[in-house]
Design a protein around this motif. Structure first.
Motif, mmCIF file in Angstrom:
data_model
loop_
_atom_site.group_PDB
_atom_site.id
_atom_site.type_symbol
_atom_site.label_atom_id
_atom_site.label_comp_id
_atom_site.label_asym_id
_atom_site.label_seq_id
_atom_site.Cartn_x
_atom_site.Cartn_y
_atom_site.Cartn_z
ATOM 1 N N PRO A 32 78.013 102.224 68.348
ATOM 2 C CA PRO A 32 77.204 101.878 67.172
ATOM 3 C C PRO A 32 78.017 101.649 65.910
ATOM 4 C CG PRO A 32 76.848 104.163 67.845
ATOM 5 C CD PRO A 32 77.632 103.517 68.925
ATOM 6 N N ARG A 33 79.110 102.363 65.751
ATOM 7 C CA ARG A 33 79.912 102.173 64.535
ATOM 8 C C ARG A 33 80.507 100.768 64.486
ATOM 9 N NH1 ARG A 33 84.531 106.447 62.956
ATOM 10 N NH2 ARG A 33 85.182 105.962 65.084
ATOM 11 N N LEU A 34 81.004 100.285 65.617
ATOM 12 C CA LEU A 34 81.533 98.929 65.668
ATOM 13 C C LEU A 34 80.423 97.906 65.446
ATOM 14 C CD1 LEU A 34 83.828 96.941 66.198
ATOM 15 C CD2 LEU A 34 83.406 97.203 68.657
ATOM 16 N N ALA A 35 79.248 98.161 66.002
ATOM 17 C CA ALA A 35 78.122 97.236 65.813
ATOM 18 C C ALA A 35 77.692 97.183 64.353
ATOM 19 C CB ALA A 35 76.952 97.661 66.700
ATOM 20 N N ILE A 36 77.685 98.323 63.679
ATOM 21 C CA ILE A 36 77.362 98.339 62.244
ATOM 22 C C ILE A 36 78.361 97.489 61.470
ATOM 23 C CG2 ILE A 36 77.288 99.800 60.188
ATOM 24 C CD1 ILE A 36 76.254 102.058 62.025
ATOM 25 N N ARG A 266 70.890 109.608 79.469
ATOM 26 C CA ARG A 266 71.591 108.670 80.358
ATOM 27 C C ARG A 266 72.673 107.943 79.564
ATOM 28 N NH1 ARG A 266 66.521 105.806 83.623
ATOM 29 N NH2 ARG A 266 65.677 107.727 84.539
ATOM 30 N N PRO A 267 73.713 108.657 79.216
ATOM 31 C CA PRO A 267 74.746 108.034 78.370
ATOM 32 C C PRO A 267 75.510 106.948 79.120
ATOM 33 C CG PRO A 267 75.455 110.203 79.120
ATOM 34 C CD PRO A 267 74.029 110.056 79.545
ATOM 35 N N ALA A 268 75.752 105.849 78.436
ATOM 36 C CA ALA A 268 76.554 104.775 79.007
ATOM 37 C C ALA A 268 78.032 105.044 78.732
ATOM 38 C CB ALA A 268 76.132 103.434 78.401
ATOM 39 N N ALA A 269 78.874 104.416 79.523
ATOM 40 C CA ALA A 269 80.316 104.579 79.324
ATOM 41 C C ALA A 269 80.731 103.974 77.994
ATOM 42 C CB ALA A 269 81.073 103.909 80.472
ATOM 43 N N PRO A 270 81.624 104.627 77.269
ATOM 44 C CA PRO A 270 82.084 104.048 75.996
ATOM 45 C C PRO A 270 82.844 102.749 76.242
ATOM 46 C CG PRO A 270 83.422 105.949 76.614
ATOM 47 C CD PRO A 270 82.277 105.915 77.575
ATOM 48 N N LEU A 271 82.986 101.965 75.204
ATOM 49 C CA LEU A 271 83.701 100.702 75.329
ATOM 50 C C LEU A 271 85.151 100.947 75.716
ATOM 51 C CD1 LEU A 271 82.473 98.642 72.241
ATOM 52 C CD2 LEU A 271 81.624 98.578 74.582
ATOM 53 N N ALA A 272 85.652 100.078 76.580
ATOM 54 C CA ALA A 272 87.065 100.138 76.935
ATOM 55 C C ALA A 272 87.909 99.682 75.743
ATOM 56 C CB ALA A 272 87.336 99.255 78.143
ATOM 57 N N ARG A 273 89.183 100.011 75.801
ATOM 58 C CA ARG A 273 90.078 99.652 74.693
ATOM 59 C C ARG A 273 90.080 98.148 74.451
ATOM 60 N NH1 ARG A 273 95.452 98.363 73.681
ATOM 61 N NH2 ARG A 273 96.318 99.346 71.794
ATOM 62 N N GLU A 275 87.682 96.050 75.022
ATOM 63 C CA GLU A 275 86.421 95.663 74.394
ATOM 64 C C GLU A 275 86.404 96.032 72.915
ATOM 65 O OE1 GLU A 275 83.141 96.057 77.930
ATOM 66 O OE2 GLU A 275 84.133 97.913 77.276
ATOM 67 N N ARG A 276 86.929 97.211 72.587
ATOM 68 C CA ARG A 276 86.982 97.619 71.185
ATOM 69 C C ARG A 276 87.877 96.686 70.372
ATOM 70 N NH1 ARG A 276 87.865 102.712 73.396
ATOM 71 N NH2 ARG A 276 90.005 102.700 72.582
ATOM 72 N N MET A 277 89.023 96.307 70.940
ATOM 73 C CA MET A 277 89.929 95.415 70.236
ATOM 74 C C MET A 277 89.289 94.046 70.020
ATOM 75 S SD MET A 277 92.445 97.265 69.491
ATOM 76 C CE MET A 277 93.505 95.996 68.815
ATOM 77 N N ALA A 278 88.540 93.574 71.026
ATOM 78 C CA ALA A 278 87.847 92.293 70.872
ATOM 79 C C ALA A 278 86.794 92.378 69.768
ATOM 80 C CB ALA A 278 87.202 91.887 72.200
ATOM 81 N N GLY A 279 86.080 93.494 69.706
ATOM 82 C CA GLY A 279 85.090 93.676 68.655
ATOM 83 C C GLY A 279 85.723 93.726 67.276
ATOM 84 N N LEU A 280 86.839 94.442 67.142
ATOM 85 C CA LEU A 280 87.531 94.508 65.858
ATOM 86 C C LEU A 280 88.061 93.140 65.445
ATOM 87 C CD1 LEU A 280 89.468 97.877 66.298
ATOM 88 C CD2 LEU A 280 87.505 97.451 64.816
ATOM 89 N N ALA A 281 88.529 92.373 66.428
ATOM 90 C CA ALA A 281 89.005 91.019 66.128
ATOM 91 C C ALA A 281 87.858 90.150 65.629
ATOM 92 C CB ALA A 281 89.646 90.404 67.369
ATOM 93 N N ALA A 282 86.661 90.326 66.217
ATOM 94 C CA ALA A 282 85.496 89.561 65.771
ATOM 95 C C ALA A 282 85.120 89.932 64.343
ATOM 96 C CB ALA A 282 84.325 89.803 66.713
ATOM 97 N N VAL A 283 85.193 91.211 64.009
ATOM 98 C CA VAL A 283 84.904 91.646 62.641
ATOM 99 C C VAL A 283 85.903 91.027 61.662
ATOM 100 C CG1 VAL A 283 84.867 93.649 61.101
ATOM 101 C CG2 VAL A 283 83.781 93.788 63.343
ATOM 102 N N ALA A 284 87.191 91.068 62.032
ATOM 103 C CA ALA A 284 88.216 90.488 61.168
ATOM 104 C C ALA A 284 88.008 88.986 60.999
ATOM 105 C CB ALA A 284 89.600 90.770 61.745
#
Length: 313
Positions: A32-36, A266-273, A275-284
């Motif tokens: 959620p923090r990355l989505a925000i 029913r927790p889902a698996a956290p994002l892989a590294r 995936e997180r890097m791709a999300g941060l790149a999209a934010v940038a």
């Protein structure tokens, strides 16, 4: 002129087309923090790209390409002779967009601060601080737990909530509220609200307001789950699902409580590294993309001019 067209098309496309895919993105609940960050970056990107498109349409790239001295001379001439109608329109529109958002942020924050101050004055009379809980207890028939964020933040729990929740559940839900305070989620919500108020007909801003409000609750749940069993958080959310807190505070219950219960159990698996890097790149990219597009023609003209000058020498 091409860069102005690109920026204008980008503004329209992101404003109208991005909210759908971003709202349906399943990864958002896993981070959620990355989505925000992505929602707010998209909003800031649109607010920045619109004025840049107008400036790019009125300021010639050669003004930058011939060097800073020539650019300064051009600016001096424009000030002496007065900008043309197109330049004035671009400057006014850009100032209007930025000023509108800034003003709405100030209005939202000021209104929330006044309402929280008024509520805090009532709590000082009706509530009683509980040092063991680290919260203010209020006699009330509804089970409520919420926080008053900002300077001198206060966490509030009602006697009905204390009766209906077990000790472990009380500790878990108080951790949820403290996560809101530490994360300064009230500022995040105010930003989303300000974008939507400034331009209510833009789908991106309306979607950001709704999604950011949901995602900050998921983020607070995750922070609480790092210290308390998820089953206790889920049970507390069930007990608080029907509670209605004031609009200017952040409460653990609410309309999204039942969906959050399923997520806790029913927790889902956290994002892989990756995936997180791709999300941060999209934010940038969202934050820097419009500025890069606007700067490319001028930088290209700059490089071309000076390379030509070196070649002549």
């Amino acid at each position: 002129m091409t860069d102005a067209v690109v920026l204008a098309c980008y503004t329209v496309a992101v404003s109208a087309l991005l909210p759908g895919p971003l709202s349906r993105a399943r990864w958002a609940d896993r981070s959620p923090r990355l989505a925000i960050a992505m929602w707010l970056a998209a909003c800031a990107s649109v607010v920045g790209s619109a004025p840049l498109a107008l400036v790019a349409a009125t300021v010639p790239a050669d003004a930058i390409g011939h060097g800073l001295a020539d650019l300064f001379e051009l600016c001096t001439m424009m000030l002496a002779e007065g900008p043309g109608p197109a330049a004035w329109a671009a400057l006014a529109a850009g100032a209007l967009v930025v000023g509108r958002v800034t003003g709405c942020v100030a209005v939202v924050l000021a209104k929330a601060r006044r309402e929280r101050r008024r509520h805090a004055e009532g709590l000082a009379v009706l509530g009683r601080p509980d040092r063991d809980l680290g919260a203010v207890v209020v006699d009330h028939p509804e089970p409520l737990v919420y926080c008053l964020p900002g300077r001198g933040a206060t966490t509030v729990i009602t006697t009905a909530a204390l009766r209906s929740l077990h000790t472990e559940q009380v500790a878990a839900v108080l951790a949820h509220e403290r996560a809101h305070v530490r994360g300064r989620h009230h500022l995040v919500l105010a930003t989303g609200e300000a974008f939507a108020r400034a331009f209510p007909l833009v789908p991106l801003f309306a979607g950001a307001r709704a999604e950011v409000a949901r995602l900050v609750e998921l983020r607070a749940d995750d922070v609480a789950a790092s210290r308390h069993p998820r089953v206790q958080i889920a049970a507390a959310l069930v007990g608080l699902a029907t509670g209605r807190v004031p609009a200017f505070v952040m409460g653990a219950g609410g309309q999204s409580a039942l969906a959050r219960v399923r997520r806790m159990l029913r927790p889902a698996a956290p994002l892989a590294r990756r995936e997180r890097m791709a999300g941060l790149a999209a934010v940038a990219l969202l934050l820097a993309g419009p500025a890069v597009v606007a700067a490319v023609p001028g930088l290209s003209a700059f490089v071309t001019h000076h390379c030509h000058a070196l070649f002549v020498l």
